[in-house]
Design a protein around this motif. Sequence first.
Motif, short mmCIF file in Angstrom:
data_model
loop_
_atom_site.label_atom_id
_atom_site.label_comp_id
_atom_site.label_asym_id
_atom_site.label_seq_id
_atom_site.Cartn_x
_atom_site.Cartn_y
_atom_site.Cartn_z
N LYS A 39 0.84 -1.20 0.00
CA LYS A 39 0.00 0.00 0.00
C LYS A 39 0.88 1.25 0.00
CE LYS A 39 -3.71 2.28 2.55
NZ LYS A 39 -4.53 2.25 3.77
N ALA A 40 0.49 2.24 -0.79
CA ALA A 40 1.28 3.47 -0.89
C ALA A 40 1.27 4.22 0.44
CB ALA A 40 0.73 4.35 -2.00
N ALA A 41 2.44 4.72 0.82
CA ALA A 41 2.50 5.64 1.95
C ALA A 41 1.98 6.99 1.48
CB ALA A 41 3.95 5.77 2.43
N SER A 42 1.33 7.71 2.36
CA SER A 42 0.78 9.01 1.97
C SER A 42 1.12 10.07 3.00
CB SER A 42 -0.73 8.91 1.76
OG SER A 42 -1.38 8.63 2.98
N LEU A 43 1.26 11.29 2.51
CA LEU A 43 1.48 12.45 3.35
C LEU A 43 0.39 13.47 3.05
CD1 LEU A 43 5.34 12.89 2.83
CD2 LEU A 43 4.23 12.00 4.89
N LYS A 44 -0.37 13.85 4.06
CA LYS A 44 -1.43 14.85 3.86
C LYS A 44 -0.83 16.25 3.93
CE LYS A 44 -4.46 15.99 7.05
NZ LYS A 44 -5.60 15.93 8.00
N VAL A 45 -1.07 17.04 2.91
CA VAL A 45 -0.53 18.40 2.86
C VAL A 45 -1.65 19.41 2.97
CG1 VAL A 45 -0.56 18.45 0.32
CG2 VAL A 45 0.91 20.03 1.56
N VAL A 46 -1.43 20.44 3.77
CA VAL A 46 -2.33 21.58 3.85
C VAL A 46 -1.53 22.81 3.43
CG1 VAL A 46 -3.73 23.05 5.36
CG2 VAL A 46 -3.77 20.57 5.65
N SER A 47 -2.13 23.63 2.59
CA SER A 47 -1.45 24.81 2.05
C SER A 47 -1.97 26.09 2.69
CB SER A 47 -1.63 24.88 0.53
OG SER A 47 -1.09 26.09 0.02
N ALA A 48 -1.10 27.08 2.73
CA ALA A 48 -1.50 28.41 3.22
C ALA A 48 -2.29 29.18 2.17
CB ALA A 48 -0.25 29.21 3.62
N TRP A 49 -2.42 28.60 0.94
CA TRP A 49 -3.12 29.28 -0.14
C TRP A 49 -4.21 28.38 -0.70
CZ3 TRP A 49 2.09 29.06 0.59
CH2 TRP A 49 2.70 30.28 0.95
N PRO A 50 -5.25 28.98 -1.30
CA PRO A 50 -6.30 28.17 -1.94
C PRO A 50 -5.72 27.27 -3.01
CG PRO A 50 -6.99 30.47 -1.74
CD PRO A 50 -5.54 30.43 -1.35
N GLN A 51 -6.42 26.22 -3.32
CA GLN A 51 -5.91 25.15 -4.18
C GLN A 51 -5.37 25.64 -5.52
OE1 GLN A 51 -8.63 21.88 -4.54
NE2 GLN A 51 -7.09 20.50 -5.36
N ASN A 52 -6.05 26.60 -6.16
CA ASN A 52 -5.66 27.04 -7.50
C ASN A 52 -4.70 28.22 -7.51
OD1 ASN A 52 -7.27 25.06 -8.75
ND2 ASN A 52 -9.09 26.36 -8.57
N LYS A 67 5.30 10.80 -6.84
CA LYS A 67 4.56 9.60 -7.25
C LYS A 67 5.30 8.84 -8.35
CE LYS A 67 -0.11 8.03 -8.31
NZ LYS A 67 -1.53 8.44 -8.49
N GLU A 68 5.86 9.60 -9.31
CA GLU A 68 6.59 8.96 -10.41
C GLU A 68 7.87 8.30 -9.93
OE1 GLU A 68 7.18 12.13 -13.17
OE2 GLU A 68 5.17 11.96 -14.05
N LYS A 69 8.67 9.02 -9.13
CA LYS A 69 9.96 8.50 -8.70
C LYS A 69 9.81 7.32 -7.74
CE LYS A 69 13.46 11.32 -7.90
NZ LYS A 69 14.40 11.16 -9.03
N SER A 70 8.73 7.32 -6.96
CA SER A 70 8.52 6.22 -6.01
C SER A 70 7.74 5.08 -6.63
CB SER A 70 7.76 6.73 -4.78
OG SER A 70 6.42 7.04 -5.10
N LYS A 71 7.35 5.25 -7.91
CA LYS A 71 6.53 4.25 -8.61
C LYS A 71 5.24 3.97 -7.85
CE LYS A 71 10.53 2.16 -10.88
NZ LYS A 71 11.35 0.96 -11.09
N GLY A 72 4.66 5.05 -7.34
CA GLY A 72 3.37 4.94 -6.65
C GLY A 72 3.45 4.55 -5.20
N LYS A 73 4.65 4.38 -4.65
CA LYS A 73 4.77 3.95 -3.26
C LYS A 73 4.62 5.10 -2.26
CE LYS A 73 7.80 0.03 -4.31
NZ LYS A 73 9.15 -0.56 -4.12
N LEU A 74 4.73 6.34 -2.76
CA LEU A 74 4.55 7.51 -1.89
C LEU A 74 3.67 8.52 -2.61
CD1 LEU A 74 5.19 9.17 0.64
CD2 LEU A 74 7.27 10.00 -0.51
N GLU A 75 2.65 9.00 -1.90
CA GLU A 75 1.74 9.98 -2.47
C GLU A 75 1.59 11.17 -1.53
OE1 GLU A 75 -1.95 8.08 -3.31
OE2 GLU A 75 -1.15 6.85 -4.94
N ILE A 76 1.51 12.35 -2.12
CA ILE A 76 1.21 13.56 -1.37
C ILE A 76 -0.25 13.89 -1.64
CG2 ILE A 76 1.69 16.03 -1.11
CD1 ILE A 76 4.59 15.41 -1.88
N VAL A 77 -1.06 13.91 -0.59
CA VAL A 77 -2.51 14.03 -0.73
C VAL A 77 -2.96 15.40 -0.26
CG1 VAL A 77 -4.73 13.05 -0.03
CG2 VAL A 77 -2.74 11.54 -0.33
#
Length: 338
Positions: A39-52, A67-77
């Motif tokens: 299962k991919a490890a994930s890191l939840k990110v919150v930004s100081a700015w709106p999404q766009n 995601k590309e370098k880890s071949k899907g094993k790590l995701e930033i959500v």
Amino acid sequence: MEQRMRANRFWKCANVMILLAVFSVFGLHGGLSMAAAEKAASLKVVSAWPQNNKMNDALWMLQKKVKEKSKGKLEIVWGGGPEAIPSFQLVEALRNGVVDVAWTAHTYNVAQLPVVEGAKLSRITPWEERKKGVFDFYQSVYQKKLNAYYLGRGTPGLTYNLYTTVPVESLNDFKGMTIRVTPAYKAFVESLGAAPVATDPGEVFTALERKMVQGYGWPSLGISDFGWDEVTKFVIEPAFYQVDVIGLAHINAYNRLPKELQAVLNESMEEVERSAQEHYSALIRQDREKIKNKGVQELTLAGEEAEKYLQLAYESSWKEVLKKDAELGAQLKKLLSK
């Protein structure tokens, strides 16, 4: 004979039950471990700015590259913007482990870590900062003070400008002018002899339209997002400072990652810093042409006037940094010197 056959059937059944019991203890748990490992490890990110917002551009680059370098094993959500956690409270949420990654700015963290007010005064690239020990300096202070692992810079090459409604041909023209400011360049505006006025961004258009202020500071792109290009006449060059967006991971969230995924995250951030430098330089050029077409003129201070302008910009702000943290401020200033 019949009794012997019954006994054999009994022991076969018993062996099957034993095997099932063994698999339930070892096989099933082994299966869960394998599933957990896959299962991919994930890191939840919150930004100081709106999404766009453009301040998040490098975050999306990092998300894709990891995601590309880890071949899907790590995701930033994506976990939200300031609607989830207000910008100035984000660093405390990170410190307390509420979020895994904060996409924030040094500027937003000055209350907790005064020395990082000097980060915007960098005149070198992120890779030069890594060679000169600036990266290690930030790594040290953020880990000690805020339980944060410093990932790197998110807006390299994105500078600030002053924008005005009246022409500026020399530094004397700033004297007596009223300019809208943020804490990032308040000291600079004061050193020019202008009167600083603090307002929310939502009030800038009206203040310019009603001639309550004759100018404002802002990053070198994005004034048309607010419609300010309609009431702005001039953009003053040279640009100054660098917008200091950064990525921070909670130290426990970072340490939970396997070593190979830590390496992926760090390598990806280094690569993104270079891509982001080119990205923001291109955006500034495009945005400048856009506002010129709307009638905003570019005024460039030349020669000694330009040198003095930049000297005031940096000296006035370094004084503020050293006033807030003399020891660490002096260390950072030395590291950032070319």
